[in-house]
Design a protein around this motif. Structure first.
Motif, PDB file in Angstrom:
ATOM      1  N   THR A 100      12.734   1.780   1.168  1.00  0.00           N
ATOM      2  CA  THR A 100      11.611   2.442   1.824  1.00  0.00           C
ATOM      3  C   THR A 100      11.996   3.881   2.163  1.00  0.00           C
ATOM      4  O   THR A 100      13.171   4.223   2.213  1.00  0.00           O
ATOM      5  CB  THR A 100      11.235   1.716   3.129  1.00  0.00           C
ATOM      6  N   ASP A 101      10.971   4.709   2.405  1.00  0.00           N
ATOM      7  CA  ASP A 101      11.248   6.119   2.680  1.00  0.00           C
ATOM      8  C   ASP A 101      11.246   6.418   4.178  1.00  0.00           C
ATOM      9  O   ASP A 101      11.305   5.496   4.999  1.00  0.00           O
ATOM     10  CB  ASP A 101      10.275   7.011   1.903  1.00  0.00           C
ATOM     11  N   ASP A 102      11.153   7.699   4.529  1.00  0.00           N
ATOM     12  CA  ASP A 102      11.288   8.086   5.939  1.00  0.00           C
ATOM     13  C   ASP A 102      10.144   7.589   6.817  1.00  0.00           C
ATOM     14  O   ASP A 102      10.252   7.610   8.037  1.00  0.00           O
ATOM     15  CB  ASP A 102      11.452   9.613   6.057  1.00  0.00           C
ATOM     16  N   PHE A 103       9.009   7.179   6.220  1.00  0.00           N
ATOM     17  CA  PHE A 103       7.929   6.615   7.021  1.00  0.00           C
ATOM     18  C   PHE A 103       7.867   5.098   6.863  1.00  0.00           C
ATOM     19  O   PHE A 103       6.893   4.480   7.268  1.00  0.00           O
ATOM     20  CB  PHE A 103       6.579   7.223   6.612  1.00  0.00           C
ATOM     21  N   GLY A 104       8.877   4.520   6.226  1.00  0.00           N
ATOM     22  CA  GLY A 104       8.889   3.084   6.013  1.00  0.00           C
ATOM     23  C   GLY A 104       7.944   2.642   4.913  1.00  0.00           C
ATOM     24  O   GLY A 104       7.604   1.477   4.799  1.00  0.00           O
ATOM     25  N   ARG A 105       7.513   3.602   4.077  1.00  0.00           N
ATOM     26  CA  ARG A 105       6.622   3.237   2.971  1.00  0.00           C
ATOM     27  C   ARG A 105       7.452   2.688   1.812  1.00  0.00           C
ATOM     28  O   ARG A 105       8.569   3.152   1.569  1.00  0.00           O
ATOM     29  CB  ARG A 105       5.822   4.454   2.517  1.00  0.00           C
ATOM     30  N   ASP A 106       6.870   1.720   1.107  1.00  0.00           N
ATOM     31  CA  ASP A 106       7.590   1.091  -0.003  1.00  0.00           C
ATOM     32  C   ASP A 106       7.727   2.096  -1.142  1.00  0.00           C
ATOM     33  O   ASP A 106       6.740   2.600  -1.678  1.00  0.00           O
ATOM     34  CB  ASP A 106       6.822  -0.148  -0.466  1.00  0.00           C
ATOM     35  N   LEU A 107       8.982   2.391  -1.521  1.00  0.00           N
ATOM     36  CA  LEU A 107       9.233   3.451  -2.497  1.00  0.00           C
ATOM     37  C   LEU A 107       8.689   3.100  -3.882  1.00  0.00           C
ATOM     38  O   LEU A 107       8.133   3.949  -4.580  1.00  0.00           O
ATOM     39  CB  LEU A 107      10.739   3.728  -2.564  1.00  0.00           C
ATOM     40  N   PHE A 108       8.844   1.812  -4.254  1.00  0.00           N
ATOM     41  CA  PHE A 108       8.394   1.401  -5.583  1.00  0.00           C
ATOM     42  C   PHE A 108       6.878   1.591  -5.718  1.00  0.00           C
ATOM     43  O   PHE A 108       6.386   2.129  -6.710  1.00  0.00           O
ATOM     44  CB  PHE A 108       8.799  -0.053  -5.838  1.00  0.00           C
ATOM     45  N   SER A 109       6.142   1.185  -4.680  1.00  0.00           N
ATOM     46  CA  SER A 109       4.687   1.350  -4.724  1.00  0.00           C
ATOM     47  C   SER A 109       4.318   2.819  -4.799  1.00  0.00           C
ATOM     48  O   SER A 109       3.407   3.220  -5.530  1.00  0.00           O
ATOM     49  CB  SER A 109       4.049   0.742  -3.471  1.00  0.00           C
ATOM     50  N   ARG A 110       5.038   3.627  -4.021  1.00  0.00           N
ATOM     51  CA  ARG A 110       4.742   5.060  -4.036  1.00  0.00           C
ATOM     52  C   ARG A 110       5.044   5.664  -5.407  1.00  0.00           C
ATOM     53  O   ARG A 110       4.308   6.513  -5.882  1.00  0.00           O
ATOM     54  CB  ARG A 110       5.558   5.784  -2.960  1.00  0.00           C
ATOM     55  N   LEU A 111       6.139   5.215  -6.016  1.00  0.00           N
ATOM     56  CA  LEU A 111       6.487   5.785  -7.323  1.00  0.00           C
ATOM     57  C   LEU A 111       5.472   5.398  -8.394  1.00  0.00           C
ATOM     58  O   LEU A 111       5.153   6.193  -9.271  1.00  0.00           O
ATOM     59  CB  LEU A 111       7.898   5.353  -7.729  1.00  0.00           C
ATOM     60  N   ASP A 122       0.865  -1.178   0.000  1.00  0.00           N
ATOM     61  CA  ASP A 122       0.000   0.000   0.000  1.00  0.00           C
ATOM     62  C   ASP A 122       0.907   1.236   0.000  1.00  0.00           C
ATOM     63  O   ASP A 122       1.838   1.331   0.796  1.00  0.00           O
ATOM     64  CB  ASP A 122      -0.876  -0.025   1.261  1.00  0.00           C
ATOM     65  N   ASP A 123       0.616   2.182  -0.924  1.00  0.00           N
ATOM     66  CA  ASP A 123       1.535   3.311  -1.058  1.00  0.00           C
ATOM     67  C   ASP A 123       1.482   4.262   0.126  1.00  0.00           C
ATOM     68  O   ASP A 123       2.338   5.117   0.278  1.00  0.00           O
ATOM     69  CB  ASP A 123       1.250   4.073  -2.356  1.00  0.00           C
ATOM     70  N   LYS A 124       0.442   4.148   0.965  1.00  0.00           N
ATOM     71  CA  LYS A 124       0.364   5.084   2.098  1.00  0.00           C
ATOM     72  C   LYS A 124       0.588   4.393   3.440  1.00  0.00           C
ATOM     73  O   LYS A 124       0.564   5.047   4.478  1.00  0.00           O
ATOM     74  CB  LYS A 124      -0.995   5.795   2.098  1.00  0.00           C
ATOM     75  N   ALA A 125       0.791   3.063   3.421  1.00  0.00           N
ATOM     76  CA  ALA A 125       0.944   2.336   4.683  1.00  0.00           C
ATOM     77  C   ALA A 125       2.324   2.595   5.272  1.00  0.00           C
ATOM     78  O   ALA A 125       3.339   2.274   4.664  1.00  0.00           O
ATOM     79  CB  ALA A 125       0.754   0.842   4.431  1.00  0.00           C
ATOM     80  N   THR A 126       2.347   3.212   6.460  1.00  0.00           N
ATOM     81  CA  THR A 126       3.639   3.499   7.080  1.00  0.00           C
ATOM     82  C   THR A 126       4.058   2.332   7.960  1.00  0.00           C
ATOM     83  O   THR A 126       3.233   1.601   8.504  1.00  0.00           O
ATOM     84  CB  THR A 126       3.564   4.771   7.937  1.00  0.00           C
ATOM     85  N   ASP A 127       5.371   2.154   8.066  1.00  0.00           N
ATOM     86  CA  ASP A 127       5.916   1.091   8.903  1.00  0.00           C
ATOM     87  C   ASP A 127       7.202   1.623   9.497  1.00  0.00           C
ATOM     88  O   ASP A 127       8.262   1.561   8.876  1.00  0.00           O
ATOM     89  CB  ASP A 127       6.173  -0.158   8.055  1.00  0.00           C
ATOM     90  N   LEU A 128       7.081   2.227  10.686  1.00  0.00           N
ATOM     91  CA  LEU A 128       8.228   2.953  11.243  1.00  0.00           C
ATOM     92  C   LEU A 128       9.385   2.029  11.616  1.00  0.00           C
ATOM     93  O   LEU A 128      10.501   2.476  11.831  1.00  0.00           O
ATOM     94  CB  LEU A 128       7.791   3.782  12.451  1.00  0.00           C
ATOM     95  N   SER A 129       9.119   0.723  11.691  1.00  0.00           N
ATOM     96  CA  SER A 129      10.220  -0.177  12.048  1.00  0.00           C
ATOM     97  C   SER A 129      11.131  -0.443  10.848  1.00  0.00           C
ATOM     98  O   SER A 129      12.240  -0.963  11.015  1.00  0.00           O
ATOM     99  CB  SER A 129       9.657  -1.501  12.574  1.00  0.00           C
TER     100      SER A 129
END
Lengths: 326, 301
Positions: B81-92, B60-67
């Motif tokens: 992953t980015d600063d919120f642990g979101r998957d970069l590929f999905s976000r892109l 999910d492009d908005k699902a954060t995972d701080l771990s």
């Protein structure tokens, strides 16, 4: 020639007034209430808000507000910032030198590098030199200026430490920003020069010049360049606009206190009158630059010179004849 | 081939067949250039990727995972992953959808409004022409990016508003181009013929002027889309444009640029969004250039 210059100068006045009206109107119909922004938390008091609206002239009609903005503008007054305790003119005057330094630097760079690159590529068409130059131009044209700025900064400031990472203290701080803001216009100048030279190179008069036994250098400088540069000159003028917009973004990467930082911080603090002022000042700079380009065009292109010389007796006929020969 | 031409000549009045063959011819010349083919293939893959982003994207492009913040590319997260642990590929993938939608809307608005203004100016060529074209000159005096900033500030963020902000700057360019081609078409005999048949100005503009000026504009739209993607990224960089958490290439890149000083360990948050923007722009620009070459009558053999 004087007729041409005067005509051009008179023509930019309605353009500038029109630009002011457009920018003013866009901001006028934006949803934000300037009085609320200026008052901040105190805006919850309706009486204070109404008083501030009255003091800022917001209760007047659109036309009277526009009229007073135009009137003030001709006196160099762009209004008062909603956030800072300063006038917009003061804020811009503080910041504009850095931006102008960057964008004019970028423009000069784009001319000094772009035109020779385009010339070399055209003279050696379909060789490795041409392919590398054209490829470079196409690639660089696709990279946003701020991304180039980031790459330059990471490589030359952070990794090699040759240039300062931020600030505007010495000429060294301006090297990377100027390159970053100038790359777009460099590639445009190079591509334009290349196609323009390629067009000229096939003309009969170039072949004639060669047939006459004129040296290759002289053919290039006198016959090819002189004719090919006319369309390129137009591009130099519009290039300043690109350089300005580019430097506004690049400034933020290198933390150079210029118009870009001012626009950005004003957007963040909803200080829209400052944004409006900045956009207007940039539009004025670009329009003036376009005027200069047009004048240069008149000087360089004998056809335009001749058109405006019509009606002043014998000399004009000679000028016309000369223009036709060229 | 000869047969086709004969057929075309015999069917004469049937404009449809003629138009199709014109585009078919351009397409034929276009696919001869390897550069154009590479661009078309890339854009097709990208288009499929962003249309079916919901299916293709592994997370999910908005699902954060701080771990799992700032993971460099690995088997689970192919672009990290980015600063919120979101998957970069999905976000892109999802961000590409936003970016392209904004760019396409912007170009559609720019071309639509520019064509109407240009056709009206060129066709009537009088007071209307003078007023509208002077107005276009004024708009052109303001650098495109600054105009976009101004409009974007006034309208606020969001997909349509951002598209409008970018479109405003392209309207005068298209209007100018269309005006000059309309001036050429207006004096053609078939316009006189339809006037004789009693066609109204609106009908002539819609049925004769615009279709005949359409091809070069459509081709240029490829270049305009590339330019729009750049402009969107620029607006996002200034904090305008489409706002997070809605992913958009510009704001993903801008988010990555916050970590510019940790580039050694967090390079992926800058490199991947940057790569998507640059490669896509490159593809649109080069496709536009190839199309222009393919349409250039001088290139015909």
């Amino acid at each position: 020639m004087i007729k041409f210059i005067v005509r051009r100068i008179i023509l930019i006045i309605p353009v500038l007034i029109g630009a002011i009206i457009i920018v003013f109107t866009i901001n006028y119909f934006s949803s934000a209430n300037p009085a609320m922004i200026k008052l901040g938390l105190a805006a919850s008091d309706p009486a204070k808000l109404a008083a501030m609206e009255h003091a800022m002239g917001l209760d007047q009609s659109y036309f009277s507000q526009l009229g007073s903005y135009l009137w003030d503008m001709f006196h160099g007054d762009l209004g008062e910032s909603y956030v800072y305790d300063k006038t917009v003119s003061e804020l811009i005057a503080e910041r504009i030198p850095n931006t102008l330094r960057m964008s004019i630097g970028a423009m000069i760079l784009s001319v000094l590098v772009g035109i020779p690159l385009g010339l070399v590529a055209a003279l050696r068409q379909n060789t490795a030199v041409d392919y590398v130059t054209t490829g470079f131009a196409i690639l660089m044209n696709a990279i946003p200026s701020f991304l180039i700025a980031v790459v330059l900064m990471i490589v030359f400031s952070v990794h090699f430490g040759w240039f300062p990472v931020s600030g505007a203290d010495s000429w060294r701080s301006f090297v990377l920003p100027v390159i970053a803001a100038g790359i777009g216009p460099i590639t445009q100048n190079a591509r334009m020069t290349r196609s323009s030279v390629l067009e000229v190179i096939r003309q009969d008069y170039v072949r004639t010049a060669r047939a006459k036994g004129i040296s290759e250098n002289r053919v290039t400088s006198r016959h090819i360049m002189k004719n090919a540069l006319i369309p390129v000159i137009t591009l130099i003028g519009t290039g300043l606009g690109t350089c300005l917009a580019g430097s506004i973004l690049v400034e933020m990467i290198f933390n150079i206190p210029g118009m870009g930082m001012l626009i950005n911080s004003s957007i963040m603090s909803q200080d829209y009158i400052t944004v409006q002022g900045c956009v207007l000042v940039c539009a004025v700079v670009v329009t003036l630059m376009n005027l200069l380009t047009d004048l240069a065009y008149g000087v360089v292109d004998p056809q335009i010179r001749a058109r405006y010389a019509v009606g002043s007796g014998k000399r004009s006929k000679r000028a016309m004849a000369k223009a036709e020969v060229v | 081939m000869n047969n086709a031409i004969n057929k075309e000549i015999h069917s004469g009045v049937s404009g449809k067949l003629k138009k199709r063959s014109y585009f078919a011819e351009i397409w034929h010349r276009l696919v001869k250039s390897p550069v154009a083919v590479v661009c078309i293939v890339y854009l097709a893959v990208l288009l499929i990727g962003i249309i079916f982003a919901d299916v293709i994207a592994p997370y999910d492009d908005k699902a954060t995972d701080l771990s799992s913040r700032f993971q460099t590319p690995n088997a689970e997260h192919i672009m990290g992953t980015d600063d919120f642990g979101r998957d970069l590929f999905s976000r892109l993938l999802h961000g590409g959808r936003t970016s392209l939608i904004v760019a396409i809307i912007a170009v559609a608005i720019g071309i639509g409004a520019g064509m109407i203004i240009g056709a009206v100016c060129g066709y009537f060529s009088s007071l209307v022409d003078n007023i509208l074209m002077r107005f276009m000159d004024v708009v052109m005096a303001i650098p495109g990016m600054l105009l976009a900033i101004c409009v974007s500030v006034a309208l606020g963020s969001g997909i349509v508003n951002t598209a409008l902000a970018i479109a405003v700057g392209t309207i005068p360019m298209i209007a100018r181009q269309l005006r000059s081609s309309t001036l050429l078409i207006r004096n053609q005999e078939y316009i006189d013929a339809s006037l004789l048949f009693g066609a109204s100005s609106v009908r002539i503009i819609l049925h004769h002027v615009i279709p005949n000026t359409l091809a070069p504009i459509i081709v240029q739209s490829s270049l305009y889309i590339g330019g729009s993607i750049m402009a969107i990224a620029g607006l996002s960089f200034l904090g305008l444009g489409v706002q997070p958490p809605t992913p958009e290439w510009g704001n993903i890149l801008n988010n990555g640029l916050d970590h510019i000083y940790d580039v050694a360990t967090r390079w992926h948050v800058i490199v991947f969004p940057g790569m998507f923007i640059v490669v896509t722009m490159l593809a649109f620009n080069m496709l536009g250039d190839s199309l222009r070459d393919a349409m250039d009558p001088r290139m015909r053999k």
